[in-house]
Scaffold this active site. Structure first.
Site, mmCIF file in Angstrom:
data_model
loop_
_atom_site.group_PDB
_atom_site.id
_atom_site.type_symbol
_atom_site.label_atom_id
_atom_site.label_comp_id
_atom_site.label_asym_id
_atom_site.label_seq_id
_atom_site.Cartn_x
_atom_site.Cartn_y
_atom_site.Cartn_z
ATOM 1 N N HIS A 13 -5.958 0.430 2.945
ATOM 2 C CA HIS A 13 -4.797 0.867 3.732
ATOM 3 C C HIS A 13 -4.574 2.385 3.647
ATOM 4 C CE1 HIS A 13 -2.865 -2.614 5.479
ATOM 5 N NE2 HIS A 13 -2.731 -3.262 4.326
ATOM 6 N N ASP A 47 8.523 -9.901 10.612
ATOM 7 C CA ASP A 47 7.919 -10.807 9.655
ATOM 8 C C ASP A 47 7.191 -11.976 10.329
ATOM 9 O OD1 ASP A 47 8.197 -10.479 6.802
ATOM 10 O OD2 ASP A 47 8.751 -12.610 6.799
ATOM 11 N N HIS A 64 -8.171 -4.165 -0.809
ATOM 12 C CA HIS A 64 -7.346 -4.248 0.409
ATOM 13 C C HIS A 64 -6.303 -3.126 0.450
ATOM 14 C CE1 HIS A 64 -5.186 -6.417 3.683
ATOM 15 N NE2 HIS A 64 -4.136 -5.843 3.124
ATOM 16 N N GLU A 65 -5.539 -3.014 -0.599
ATOM 17 C CA GLU A 65 -4.473 -1.995 -0.591
ATOM 18 C C GLU A 65 -5.070 -0.594 -0.537
ATOM 19 O OE1 GLU A 65 -1.861 -3.328 0.181
ATOM 20 O OE2 GLU A 65 -2.173 -5.361 -0.573
ATOM 21 N N TYR A 96 -4.407 -10.517 10.176
ATOM 22 C CA TYR A 96 -5.335 -10.178 9.101
ATOM 23 C C TYR A 96 -6.767 -10.623 9.428
ATOM 24 C CZ TYR A 96 -1.426 -9.190 5.881
ATOM 25 O OH TYR A 96 -0.320 -8.653 5.274
ATOM 26 N N GLU A 107 0.792 -1.230 0.000
ATOM 27 C CA GLU A 107 0.000 0.000 0.000
ATOM 28 C C GLU A 107 0.820 1.274 0.000
ATOM 29 O OE1 GLU A 107 0.380 -2.261 2.434
ATOM 30 O OE2 GLU A 107 0.359 -1.347 4.424
ATOM 31 N N GLU A 114 -3.485 -4.438 9.544
ATOM 32 C CA GLU A 114 -4.036 -5.450 8.646
ATOM 33 C C GLU A 114 -5.456 -5.900 9.002
ATOM 34 O OE1 GLU A 114 -2.762 -5.887 5.859
ATOM 35 O OE2 GLU A 114 -0.742 -5.083 6.198
HETATM 36 N N1 BES Z 1 1.095 -4.384 3.815
HETATM 37 C C1 BES Z 1 0.875 -5.691 3.320
HETATM 38 C C2 BES Z 1 2.116 -6.359 2.814
HETATM 39 C C3 BES Z 1 3.212 -6.525 3.846
HETATM 40 C C4 BES Z 1 2.953 -6.832 5.159
HETATM 41 C C5 BES Z 1 4.523 -6.389 3.456
HETATM 42 C C6 BES Z 1 4.002 -6.966 6.085
HETATM 43 C C7 BES Z 1 5.550 -6.528 4.364
HETATM 44 C C8 BES Z 1 5.292 -6.812 5.681
HETATM 45 C C9 BES Z 1 -0.174 -5.694 2.216
HETATM 46 O O1 BES Z 1 -1.202 -4.788 2.400
HETATM 47 C C10 BES Z 1 -0.817 -7.051 2.218
HETATM 48 O O2 BES Z 1 -1.400 -7.390 3.199
HETATM 49 N N2 BES Z 1 -0.698 -7.794 1.128
HETATM 50 C C11 BES Z 1 -1.245 -9.120 1.006
HETATM 51 C C12 BES Z 1 -2.487 -9.127 0.185
HETATM 52 C C13 BES Z 1 -3.743 -8.860 0.926
HETATM 53 C C14 BES Z 1 -4.930 -8.934 -0.028
HETATM 54 C C15 BES Z 1 -3.966 -9.782 2.087
HETATM 55 C C16 BES Z 1 -0.234 -9.963 0.265
HETATM 56 O O3 BES Z 1 0.733 -9.415 -0.252
HETATM 57 O O4 BES Z 1 -0.413 -11.168 0.210
HETATM 58 ZN ZN ZN Z 2 -2.423 -5.319 4.034
#
Ligand code: BES
Ligand code: ZN
Length: 645
Positions: A339, A416, A335-336, A424, A311, A358
């Site tokens: 954010h 991580d 989703h994005e 989520y 995002e 999330e």
């Molecule tokens: N912000 C996240 C991606 C992220 C989280 C990157 C933690 C690094 C550390 C992004 O918004 C996200 O959640 N992406 C998901 C997709 C979403 C539809 C659940 C993904 O990349 O799978």
């Molecule tokens: Zn996200």
């Protein structure tokens, strides 16, 4: 490091903060939001987030000005970062985060050298503190270069792009990767405005998560082969949201304030896939208030992009694996987009409260999907989310595992580790449960105001509880819902609202019938949406005979499924049954993209299949690994190993 609990306070002088934080709390619910000059930052009583070396209460970065050269030959960003600081009265030094940076010079605003010291590298994700003695300075200019292997940056060769002619660069800052290319205070509890001037080889375009001041770039004096691009972010954002991409990029307008960037050969497909974007933005605003960032553009990255989406403000980065051709995977865009409120306006103060980013976003995402595509679609997506949550609960060791808590304690761990479906999906289920209890009208009014009240500020679990107590709950509601249990305890409270899709009942029936009879005629595949197909494939018994697998494959063309989610669901099932006819499909898929969500579980599945899977996994990984981003290899290295083993 010891943390202490103190109640959420809206205004808080530094001196008051230091005086007020007596008393240990073993559960570490840090809830402070001190204010310095009217801008809130997050800090514990010790003035620091456990994943940052910064000591913002002593000196805090308020603005970052980058002037960098994207050096594709050396795979380094080279140039200067000029930081504006807010320094406490007795502040003597500023501490920045860094990892692998080569520091060449540090000067003050007048160009005079400042003393600096690079501390010992932690040897893990934290990197090293860069401490600069200020000597009265409120501006520092750092001349530096990123390391060739900087984790935030991926330098792609032309062969790794769709066009095949030009190299490509992109960054991924979240969670704590930006310290590998920007020397700043890399904590999500800190906000800074920023600007950048980036020079790139002629023929390539630079884009960033900010206002693009020079869309076409400008010639660079004395450097005929290069072009400069300038950017400005005038709202204070968390440092992990600074992002860049450089490549052969084309742009197509989608709506009044939205559009899509992609490599030229992908642009038409991307624009078609995302044609509902403007409608999504309208729906989001209708729900929870104005979109505050001006433009909302998408950038479709090459397939090595390790996430589904990121995002980055004004410019969401997305994987090309959602280009299904039928808009069936656009909930990721919802989703994005969400954010832009939860995450980018109201930001988790530390990665221990990642769920605040999330969980709220998954909730909001689903409301956008409901508004644009209807209740049935939203229910299917929510029900799939529930299944994802339950799968992660099991992976994490069941409902008593401390990693099933929303608020986490990530001391000594990589942020991580907190990136599970608990943050989520349990986060979203919590909000649905609250919505269910207080009613949608009250809930929506509260959430809209919550985003307003906390816009451009960090948030903690303790802060959320205080806000809900003050502005949402009446009487005994907080206790009735079990607010503290939801946020601080493992497991899933009994009142959890599980949205169940009616459409999935028929799918579940088809699963039972097919498992029984082996007749593909009981499967209504052509009439099903992608979500019903996912439910079907994920719901089949993990053990299936070769005949049934072959029937499924040949009838529905699963080895060649263009839809990445369907292909992924099928391959998991096929691998678990050592289905030889899927081997080529597995190999092609793993070599075609580097999205961790798909790559990691497939390698894990292969490694679980002894002689059938392990040598095969190692062979594919040897070839694929150099194409993957470090985010993906860091995870897969653990399952497959880096050597030929
Ligand atoms: N912000 C996240 C991606 C992220 C989280 C990157 C933690 C690094 C550390 C992004 O918004 C996200 O959640 N992406 C998901 C997709 C979403 C539809 C659940 C993904 O990349 O799978
Ligand atoms: Zn996200």
């Amino acid at each position: 490091m010891m943390f202490r609990f103190f109640p959420f306070l809206t205004t808080f002088a530094v001196a008051g903060l230091l005086a007020a934080c007596a008393g240990d709390a073993p559960d570490n619910r840090s809830g402070a939001t001190p204010m310095i000059d009217g801008t809130s930052i997050y800090a514990t009583d010790e003035g620091q987030d456990r994943h940052s070396y910064a000591r913002p209460l002593e000196a805090r970065v308020t603005h970052v000005a980058l002037d960098l050269n994207a050096d594709f030959d050396e795979q380094r960003m080279v140039g200067t970062a000029t930081l504006d600081l807010e320094v406490a009265e007795d502040g003597e030094e500023v501490v920045l985060d860094s990892k692998g940076l080569e520091i060449r010079e540090v000067v003050n605003g007048a160009g005079e050298a400042l003393r600096w010291e690079m501390g010992a590298d932690s040897g893990d994700v934290h990197g090293a503190p860069l401490t600069i003695a200020l000597d009265g300075a409120e501006r520092v200019k750092i001349t530096y270069a990123s390391a060739p292997g900087a984790a935030a940056l991926q330098w792609l060769s032309p062969g790794q792009t769709a066009g095949g002619e030009d190299p490509f660069l992109f960054s991924q800052g979240q969670a704590i990767l930006n310290r590998t290319w920007i020397p700043t205070q890399d904590s999500p509890g800190i906000r800074q405005t920023w600007d950048a001037r980036i020079t790139v080889p002629e023929g390539l375009r630079a884009v960033m998560s900010a206002e693009m001041l020079t869309p076409e770039g400008e010639p660079v004096e004395g450097e005929p082969g290069r072009r400069a691009y300038r950017f400005r972010m005038s709202d204070p954002v968390a440092p992990y949201l600074i992002a860049i991409a450089v490549g052969d990029l084309a742009f197509q307008e989608l709506g009044e304030r939205s559009g899509v960037y992609a490599e030229p050969s992908m642009l038409a497909a991307a624009a078609a896939e995302f044609e509902d974007l403007e409608e999504m933005i309208d729906a989001a605003e209708e729900l929870y208030g104005d979109y505050r960032w001006g433009r909302y553009d998408l950038l479709v990255l090459p397939p090595a992009f390790p996430f589904g989406g990121m995002e980055n403000p004004r410019l969401t980065f997305v994987t090309p694996t959602i280009l299904a051709g039928d808009k069936s995977l656009v909930s990721l865009i919802a989703h994005e987009l969400a954010h832009s409120w939860s995450g980018n306006l109201v930001t988790n103060a530390s990665w221990d409260d990642f769920w605040l980013n999330e969980g709220f976003t998954v909730y909001f995402e689903n409301r956008i999907m409901e508004a644009v595509y209807g209740t049935e679609q939203a229910e299917m997506l929510a029900d799939l989310g529930w299944a994802d949550m339950m799968a992660d609960v099991e992976d994490l060791g069941g409902l008593t595992s401390s990693d099933t808590r929303l608020h986490l304690d990530l001391e000594g761990r990589d942020p991580d580790d907190g990136m599970t479906n608990i943050a989520y999906e349990k986060g979203a289920v919590f909000l649905r449960t609250v919505e269910h209890m207080v009613g949608r009208a009250r809930f929506d009014a509260w959430l809209r105001d919550y985003f307003d009240r906390n816009a451009f500020r960090p948030q903690t679990s303790a802060g959320l509880i205080a806000d809900m107590d003050a502005n949402l709950f009446q009487g005994e509601e907080a206790a009735e819902i079990g607010l503290e249990e939801w946020i601080y305890e493992p497991g899933l409270p009994e009142n959890a609202v599980h949205v169940q899709s009616n459409r999935f009942r028929a799918v579940d029936q088809a699963i039972a019938n097919f498992t029984d009879s082996g007749e593909v005629t009981v499967i209504n595949w052509p009439e099903w949406t992608t979500q019903e197909r996912q439910r079907f494939l994920d719901g089949l018994p993990r053990e299936l005979d070769g005949e049934r697998l072959a029937a499924l494959e040949s009838t529905f063309g699963l080895n060649d499924a263009r839809n990445s989610e369907i292909r992924f669901a099928w391959l998991k099932l096929a691998i678990a049954n050592r289905h030889d006819d899927a081997r080529d499909s597995v190999e092609d898929f793993l070599l075609s993209m580097g999205r961790r969500k798909f790559v990691a579980p497939l390698f894990e599945a292969l490694m679980a299949e002894g002689d059938w899977g392990r040598p095969f996994a190692r062979r594919i990984y040897r070839e694929a690994r150099p194409r993957y981003h470090s985010v993906t290899t860091n995870t897969v290295d653990e399952t497959v190993g880096t050597s030929d083993g």
